[in-house]
Motif scaffolding. Structure first.
Motif, short mmCIF file in Angstrom:
data_model
loop_
_atom_site.label_atom_id
_atom_site.label_comp_id
_atom_site.label_asym_id
_atom_site.label_seq_id
_atom_site.Cartn_x
_atom_site.Cartn_y
_atom_site.Cartn_z
N ARG A 185 4.28 -36.87 34.49
CA ARG A 185 4.79 -35.54 34.16
C ARG A 185 4.40 -34.65 35.35
NH1 ARG A 185 6.32 -32.21 29.54
NH2 ARG A 185 6.52 -34.10 28.32
N VAL A 186 5.40 -34.15 36.08
CA VAL A 186 5.12 -33.32 37.25
C VAL A 186 5.06 -31.86 36.81
CG1 VAL A 186 5.85 -32.66 39.57
CG2 VAL A 186 6.31 -34.98 38.74
N LEU A 187 3.94 -31.19 37.11
CA LEU A 187 3.74 -29.81 36.67
C LEU A 187 3.66 -28.90 37.89
CD1 LEU A 187 0.90 -30.94 34.31
CD2 LEU A 187 3.10 -30.13 33.53
N ASP A 188 4.26 -27.74 37.78
CA ASP A 188 4.22 -26.78 38.89
C ASP A 188 2.87 -26.07 38.87
OD1 ASP A 188 4.52 -24.80 40.71
OD2 ASP A 188 6.14 -23.74 39.66
N ALA A 189 1.98 -26.51 39.76
CA ALA A 189 0.61 -25.98 39.74
C ALA A 189 0.52 -24.56 40.30
CB ALA A 189 -0.31 -26.92 40.53
N ALA A 190 1.63 -24.07 40.89
CA ALA A 190 1.62 -22.70 41.40
C ALA A 190 2.07 -21.71 40.32
CB ALA A 190 2.53 -22.60 42.62
N ALA A 191 2.49 -22.22 39.16
CA ALA A 191 2.95 -21.37 38.06
C ALA A 191 1.77 -20.71 37.36
CB ALA A 191 3.74 -22.23 37.07
N PRO A 192 2.01 -19.63 36.58
CA PRO A 192 0.90 -19.02 35.84
C PRO A 192 0.22 -20.04 34.92
CG PRO A 192 2.89 -17.66 35.71
CD PRO A 192 3.28 -18.94 36.38
N LEU A 193 -1.10 -19.87 34.73
CA LEU A 193 -1.90 -20.84 33.97
C LEU A 193 -1.31 -21.12 32.58
CD1 LEU A 193 -4.46 -22.54 34.03
CD2 LEU A 193 -5.72 -20.57 33.15
N ALA A 194 -0.83 -20.04 31.92
CA ALA A 194 -0.30 -20.23 30.55
C ALA A 194 0.89 -21.20 30.56
CB ALA A 194 0.12 -18.89 29.97
N ASP A 195 1.72 -21.12 31.59
CA ASP A 195 2.89 -22.02 31.68
C ASP A 195 2.42 -23.46 31.92
OD1 ASP A 195 4.29 -19.73 31.44
OD2 ASP A 195 5.11 -19.72 33.48
N VAL A 196 1.43 -23.59 32.80
CA VAL A 196 0.91 -24.94 33.10
C VAL A 196 0.34 -25.54 31.82
CG1 VAL A 196 -0.79 -26.25 34.45
CG2 VAL A 196 0.38 -24.31 35.50
N GLU A 197 -0.42 -24.73 31.07
CA GLU A 197 -1.05 -25.25 29.84
C GLU A 197 0.00 -25.60 28.79
OE1 GLU A 197 -5.46 -23.32 30.40
OE2 GLU A 197 -4.17 -22.44 28.87
N ARG A 198 1.06 -24.83 28.73
CA ARG A 198 2.14 -25.14 27.77
C ARG A 198 2.76 -26.50 28.12
NH1 ARG A 198 5.28 -20.86 28.57
NH2 ARG A 198 3.64 -19.51 27.86
N ALA A 199 2.99 -26.72 29.42
CA ALA A 199 3.59 -28.00 29.85
C ALA A 199 2.64 -29.17 29.57
CB ALA A 199 3.92 -27.93 31.34
N ILE A 200 1.35 -28.94 29.75
CA ILE A 200 0.38 -30.01 29.46
C ILE A 200 0.42 -30.32 27.96
CG2 ILE A 200 -2.07 -30.65 29.39
CD1 ILE A 200 -2.51 -28.80 31.80
N GLY A 201 0.41 -29.27 27.14
CA GLY A 201 0.44 -29.45 25.68
C GLY A 201 1.66 -30.25 25.27
N SER A 202 2.80 -29.99 25.90
CA SER A 202 4.01 -30.70 25.50
C SER A 202 3.91 -32.20 25.88
CB SER A 202 5.24 -29.98 26.07
OG SER A 202 6.02 -30.83 26.85
N ALA A 203 3.32 -32.49 27.04
CA ALA A 203 3.14 -33.91 27.42
C ALA A 203 2.19 -34.61 26.45
CB ALA A 203 2.59 -33.99 28.85
N LEU A 204 1.13 -33.92 26.06
CA LEU A 204 0.14 -34.54 25.17
C LEU A 204 0.71 -34.74 23.77
CD1 LEU A 204 -3.10 -32.64 26.26
CD2 LEU A 204 -2.35 -34.93 26.94
N LYS A 205 1.54 -33.79 23.32
CA LYS A 205 2.19 -33.94 22.01
C LYS A 205 3.00 -35.22 21.98
CE LYS A 205 2.79 -29.36 20.37
NZ LYS A 205 3.44 -28.19 20.87
#
Ligand code: TMP
Length: 214
Positions: A185-205
């Motif tokens: 899962r490639v995440l945009d690490a330059a994005a705001p933290l809340a967006d990064v965390e949302r993307a992580i949550g979706s991968a973990l779900k």
């Protein structure tokens, strides 16, 4: 007992992996998953000593192949005494870097032969691959500036490398992600933290729901 899941986090320096690792563990623990947090190189007392050798500056020069062998020596210790036993007990292992880092840093960054990397990976952890790899992606110059601001004059052997080196490492990671889109899962690490965390949550779900339907 169902085998636990193996999650790895990857990315160049300054991509926010350490913060993300804590978030991943907390997210899983809130859902009653037993988590074993660990890292590479390191994760056992001896492997942590190997980590010191590969990160310290100003000692003997390490050739790319020597660096690769040290990474795999540490990994062999770690896989046998920490990762496999935890997965077998049903724990989920969250590992800050694994063999994708060797492909990216030693393979793409240093030019070590892919055949050698494949042989060592098979010998050290044949049959074990991460179930999910979160790749924190950002431009090398941005990541390196963040990492250097954090470590100042205490930069380690890798942090002292050039932007051009980290561009090669980044390209190596992205090529691996393209080759294995189901695992990465490639995440945009330059994005705001809340967006990064949302993307992580979706991968973990997604991973948790596989567990339920397995
Ligand atoms: P860290 O900064 O995530 O703690 O990782 C330590 C450094 O080790 C980082 O610069 C990447 C490097 N590394 C490799 O070059 N190859 C590997 O296989 C691993 C696991 C790490």
């Amino acid at each position: 007992m169902t085998r636990g899941k193996f999650i790895t986090l990857e990315g160049i320096e300054g991509a926010g992996k350490s913060t993300a690792t804590k978030f991943v563990c907390a997210w899983l623990q809130e859902r009653a998953v037993v988590v074993r947090l660990t890292r590479e190189p390191g994760g056992t007392p001896l492997a942590e000593r190997v980590r010191q050798i590969v990160l310290e500056r100003g000692t003997e020069t390490l050739s790319p192949v020597t660096e690769t062998l040290l990474m795999f020596a540490a990994r062999a210790l770690h896989v046998q005494s920490v990762i496999l036993p935890a997965l077998t007990r049903g724990e989920w292992v969250v590992c800050d870097r694994f063999t994708d880092a060797t492909w990216a840093y030693q393979g793409s960054g240093r030019g070590v032969d892919a055949g050698l990397l494949g042989t060592l990976a098979a010998a050290v952890h044949g049959g074990l691959e991460p179930d999910c790899t979160l790749l924190f992606d950002l431009p090398a110059a941005t990541g390196l500036a963040r990492a250097r601001a954090r470590s100042g004059s205490g930069a380690d052997r890798f942090e002292a490398e050039t932007v051009a080196f980290f561009e090669k490492v980044r390209a190596g990671y992205l090529a691996r992600a393209r080759a294995e889109p189901r695992r990465f899962r490639v995440l945009d690490a330059a994005a705001p933290l809340a967006d990064v965390e949302r993307a992580i949550g979706s991968a973990l779900k997604g991973l948790l729901s596989q567990e339920v339907t397995a």
